[in-house]
Scaffold this motif. Structure first.
Motif, PDB file in Angstrom:
ATOM      1  N   PRO A 118       4.914  13.290   1.029  1.00 47.05           N
ATOM      2  CA  PRO A 118       3.637  12.684   0.770  1.00 47.05           C
ATOM      3  C   PRO A 118       3.139  11.761   0.328  1.00 47.05           C
ATOM      4  CG  PRO A 118       5.197  14.457  -0.882  1.00 47.05           C
ATOM      5  CD  PRO A 118       5.618  13.993   0.459  1.00 47.05           C
ATOM      6  N   LEU A 119       4.102  11.125  -0.232  1.00 49.47           N
ATOM      7  CA  LEU A 119       3.579   9.654  -0.438  1.00 49.47           C
ATOM      8  C   LEU A 119       4.759   8.860  -0.244  1.00 49.47           C
ATOM      9  CD1 LEU A 119       1.682   9.491  -4.054  1.00 49.47           C
ATOM     10  CD2 LEU A 119       0.849   9.174  -1.798  1.00 49.47           C
ATOM     11  N   ILE A 120       4.075   7.093   0.798  1.00 47.72           N
ATOM     12  CA  ILE A 120       5.358   6.518   0.986  1.00 47.72           C
ATOM     13  C   ILE A 120       5.000   5.291   0.831  1.00 47.72           C
ATOM     14  CG2 ILE A 120       4.447   7.316   3.479  1.00 47.72           C
ATOM     15  CD1 ILE A 120       7.533   6.680   4.030  1.00 47.72           C
ATOM     16  N   LYS A 121       5.928   4.036   0.435  1.00 45.85           N
ATOM     17  CA  LYS A 121       5.634   2.483   1.020  1.00 45.85           C
ATOM     18  C   LYS A 121       4.914   2.643   2.326  1.00 45.85           C
ATOM     19  CE  LYS A 121       6.429  -0.158  -2.316  1.00 45.85           C
ATOM     20  NZ  LYS A 121       7.474  -0.877  -3.235  1.00 45.85           N
ATOM     21  N   THR A 122       4.390   1.621   3.301  1.00 41.62           N
ATOM     22  CA  THR A 122       3.360   1.382   4.368  1.00 41.62           C
ATOM     23  C   THR A 122       4.472  -0.104   4.668  1.00 41.62           C
ATOM     24  OG1 THR A 122       2.041   0.625   3.847  1.00 41.62           O
ATOM     25  CG2 THR A 122       2.246   2.896   4.495  1.00 41.62           C
ATOM     26  N   MET A 123       4.372   0.170   5.627  1.00 43.56           N
ATOM     27  CA  MET A 123       4.532  -1.257   6.325  1.00 43.56           C
ATOM     28  C   MET A 123       3.360  -1.324   7.702  1.00 43.56           C
ATOM     29  SD  MET A 123       8.996  -1.613   7.822  1.00 43.56           S
ATOM     30  CE  MET A 123       8.436  -3.635   8.249  1.00 43.56           C
TER      31      MET A 123
ATOM     32  N   ILE B   8       0.892  -0.977   0.016  1.00 39.56           N
ATOM     33  CA  ILE B   8       0.398   0.178   0.040  1.00 39.56           C
ATOM     34  C   ILE B   8       0.673   0.789   0.332  1.00 39.56           C
ATOM     35  CG2 ILE B   8      -1.862   1.110   1.042  1.00 39.56           C
ATOM     36  CD1 ILE B   8      -2.730  -1.801   2.404  1.00 39.56           C
ATOM     37  N   VAL B   9       0.267   2.208  -0.722  1.00 29.20           N
ATOM     38  CA  VAL B   9       1.299   3.776  -0.914  1.00 29.20           C
ATOM     39  C   VAL B   9       0.853   4.164  -0.617  1.00 29.20           C
ATOM     40  CG1 VAL B   9       2.404   5.240  -2.569  1.00 29.20           C
ATOM     41  CG2 VAL B   9       2.572   3.172  -2.690  1.00 29.20           C
ATOM     42  N   ALA B  10       0.460   4.954   0.861  1.00 27.14           N
ATOM     43  CA  ALA B  10       0.208   5.964   1.952  1.00 27.14           C
ATOM     44  C   ALA B  10       0.606   7.117   1.486  1.00 27.14           C
ATOM     45  CB  ALA B  10      -0.163   5.703   3.291  1.00 27.14           C
ATOM     46  N   MET B  11      -0.667   8.404   2.248  1.00 26.99           N
ATOM     47  CA  MET B  11      -0.076   9.455   2.084  1.00 26.99           C
ATOM     48  C   MET B  11       0.930   9.378   3.511  1.00 26.99           C
ATOM     49  SD  MET B  11      -3.215  12.322   1.314  1.00 26.99           S
ATOM     50  CE  MET B  11      -3.920  11.152   2.513  1.00 26.99           C
ATOM     51  N   GLY B  12       2.162  10.589   3.409  1.00 28.98           N
ATOM     52  CA  GLY B  12       3.491  10.817   4.020  1.00 28.98           C
ATOM     53  C   GLY B  12       2.300  10.299   5.675  1.00 28.98           C
ATOM     54  N   SER B  13       1.090  11.817   5.890  1.00 23.60           N
ATOM     55  CA  SER B  13       0.978  12.187   6.664  1.00 23.60           C
ATOM     56  C   SER B  13      -0.196  11.185   7.933  1.00 23.60           C
ATOM     57  CB  SER B  13       0.021  13.169   6.680  1.00 23.60           C
ATOM     58  OG  SER B  13      -0.929  13.241   5.641  1.00 23.60           O
TER      59      SER B  13
END
Length: 346
Positions: free
Chosen positions: A84-89, A72-77
């Motif tokens: 802005p966007l980050i691949k999550t754990m 999942i790629v989510a908003m950094g916030s």
């Protein structure tokens, strides 16, 4: 006005085993020369008196940044970051990072397979014809290789279970992972001999991970020295099977190793060391399951734990571990290491 000719695409060299070959961040652990010995599983119908049952309490310490992607790629916030966007754990209810037990089990299984005379757990259809027939996955639950007996196979559940590993702190770091090439075994002759695959591929542990910098892919990760806790539950294991697990977990002083977990392995990411904090081994199963509190005598620590671990490892060396394969894997996964991850080509 004549249009500019198209820029030629950069050519990737065909890799070989010559002295001019590009240094790669992995090596192959060769298959043992003899075919695996297949056995009937011990079964789940009862706890056997001649087998070991219990739980290993494990502490995993991050040595190079770990990222196990959720996809999942989510908003950094959403994860407390300004990017802005980050691949999550994955995260728990208290926002602690978690590593799925299935991910840990897969990592440990691959190493267990490599140092025992076992088949592969999974073979891609594309390369099935390139694998030695005696290394194809076990399909008959009545005839299983050493790794399948412990970890499971088709219609066989296996004898161990990892719980999800949870970080001790509700915190994460942000890293930048460079784009990585897909594996290309057909471009390197070291993978094959006489048209057949020669072994299992493992990535080296490295002193530190390579960063992609501002042009890299932002990923949520566990930073260096983050600590995770998990349990490994086991039942009906032989002493040699448990000892082999302990070797893979880096508990053999002659072969110190660290696990490689998650993504970014070619650039040095994913190194985690394992410490065994305690072992629960009920001497009397009736006593263990007829009272709420675990008897203190069933919880090993200190010198008792060391003797238990050393005896199991010795049993593994006597009857289950393939020494040449262990030496090859230990050279790849050794920790501490002075090896550096190569930059630019993976």
């Amino acid at each position: 006005m004549t249009a500019n000719p198209p820029r030629p695409k950069p050519r990737r060299p065909v890799l070989n085993d010559s002295e001019n070959a590009i240094d790669k961040p992995y090596a192959l652990v060769p298959f043992p020369p003899k075919a695996p010995q297949l056995k009937h599983p011990v079964g789940h119908d009862r706890y056997r008196k001649d087998r070991l049952h219990g739980k290993l309490v494990l502490k995993l310490t991050v040595k190079t940044a770990v990222h196990v992607s959720t996809g999942i790629v989510a908003m950094g916030s959403d994860v407390g970051d300004r990017i802005p966007l980050i691949k999550t754990m994955a995260q728990g209810r208290q926002r602690q990072l978690t590593i799925p037990g299935s991910s840990l089990k897969g990592v440990v299984r691959s190493a267990f397979e490599a140092i025992t005379n076992s088949t592969l757990a999974v073979v891609s259809g594309k390369y099935k014809q390139d694998m030695p027939q005696n290394r194809l996955p076990c399909r008959n639950k009545e005839k299983l290789c050493p790794a399948s007996l412990v970890f499971g196979a088709m219609d066989w559940q296996g004898l161990i279970h990892f719980t999800d590993a949870t970080c001790e702190i509700a915190k994460s770091a942000t890293g930048f992972m460079p784009s990585l090439y897909r594996p290309r075994p057909d471009e390197r002759r070291a993978y094959f001999q006489q048209g057949q695959a020669v072994g299992r591929k493992f990535y080296y542990n490295a002193v530190k991970a390579v960063s992609g910098g501002d042009r890299g892919i932002p990923v949520q990760q566990a930073g260096t020295e983050f600590v995770f806790k998990t349990d490994l539950q086991f039942s009906n294991l032989s002493q040699a099977e448990l000892g082999t697990l302990l070797i893979v977990l880096g508990q053999d002083a002659k072969y110190p190793m660290a696990l490689k977990v998650g993504g970014g392995k070619p650039i040095g990411m994913g190194t985690m060391t394992v410490a065994i904090e305690a072992v629960e081994t009920p001497h009397s199963l009736k006593e263990r399951y007829t009272q709420y509190a675990i008897p203190a005598s069933n919880q090993l620590s200190g010198n008792a734990l060391k003797r238990f671990v050393d005896d199991a490892i010795a049993a593994a060396h006597r009857s289950l571990v393939e020494k040449p394969q262990l030496e090859a894997l230990a050279d790849i996964l050794k920790w501490p290491t002075d090896r550096t991850a190569p930059e630019g080509m993976y």
